[in-house]
Design an enzyme around this catalytic site. Structure first.
Site, mmCIF file in Angstrom:
data_model
loop_
_atom_site.group_PDB
_atom_site.id
_atom_site.type_symbol
_atom_site.label_atom_id
_atom_site.label_comp_id
_atom_site.label_asym_id
_atom_site.label_seq_id
_atom_site.Cartn_x
_atom_site.Cartn_y
_atom_site.Cartn_z
ATOM 1 N N LYS A 67 -31.353 22.969 26.728
ATOM 2 C CA LYS A 67 -31.007 21.550 27.137
ATOM 3 C C LYS A 67 -32.228 20.489 27.257
ATOM 4 C CE LYS A 67 -28.965 19.420 31.191
ATOM 5 N NZ LYS A 67 -28.330 19.492 32.475
ATOM 6 N N SER B 181 -24.822 14.478 11.806
ATOM 7 C CA SER B 181 -25.840 15.216 12.509
ATOM 8 C C SER B 181 -26.549 14.250 13.445
ATOM 9 C CB SER B 181 -27.068 15.705 11.428
ATOM 10 O OG SER B 181 -27.601 14.407 11.069
ATOM 11 N N TYR C 157 -24.834 19.105 14.398
ATOM 12 C CA TYR C 157 -25.948 19.840 14.061
ATOM 13 C C TYR C 157 -27.171 19.218 14.073
ATOM 14 C CZ TYR C 157 -25.437 18.116 9.348
ATOM 15 O OH TYR C 157 -25.296 17.257 8.197
#
Length: 117
Positions: A9, A25, A58
């Protein structure tokens, strides 16, 4: 049985750019990716603290030390430069593995998106 557990995180970074014209992305400063243990191309979930938007995409590594957090493609419609986001990745593991697994959580400086030493 397998479950998904928080793996990494990046807590509260500031969006520096939103580029609608780029193929999807999120570009993230490579220093932050390394510190959080997130790989280039890894799937991440993004929460926008300013408007509540949630999305997944991603990662693409950005230049080291520049603090870049840039949402690209359609994701750029869900953020604005200056928004605060949380970036998370998950891992699939057995419940037994999950009981002892410790996620990597980093807390960069939100003004610069750089690691606080």
């Amino acid at each position: 049985m397998f479950i998904q557990v928080l793996k990494s995180k990046i807590h509260r970074v500031t969006v520096t750019e939103a580029r609608l014209d780029y193929i999807g992305s999120i570009t993230i400063d490579e220093d932050l990716l390394d510190a959080a243990g997130i790989l280039p191309g890894e799937r991440v979930y993004i929460v926008n603290n300013n408007n509540g938007a949630r999305l997944d995409t991603y990662t693409i590594p950005g230049a080291r030390g520049e603090g870049t957090i840039c949402l690209n493609g359609a994701a750029a419609r869900l953020v604005q430069p200056g928004d605060i986001v949380i970036i998370m990745s998950y891992a699939t593991m057995t419940p037994d593995e999950a009981r002892t697994f410790k996620p990597t959580v980093i807390f960069p400086d939100t003004a610069t998106n750089r690691l606080v030493k």
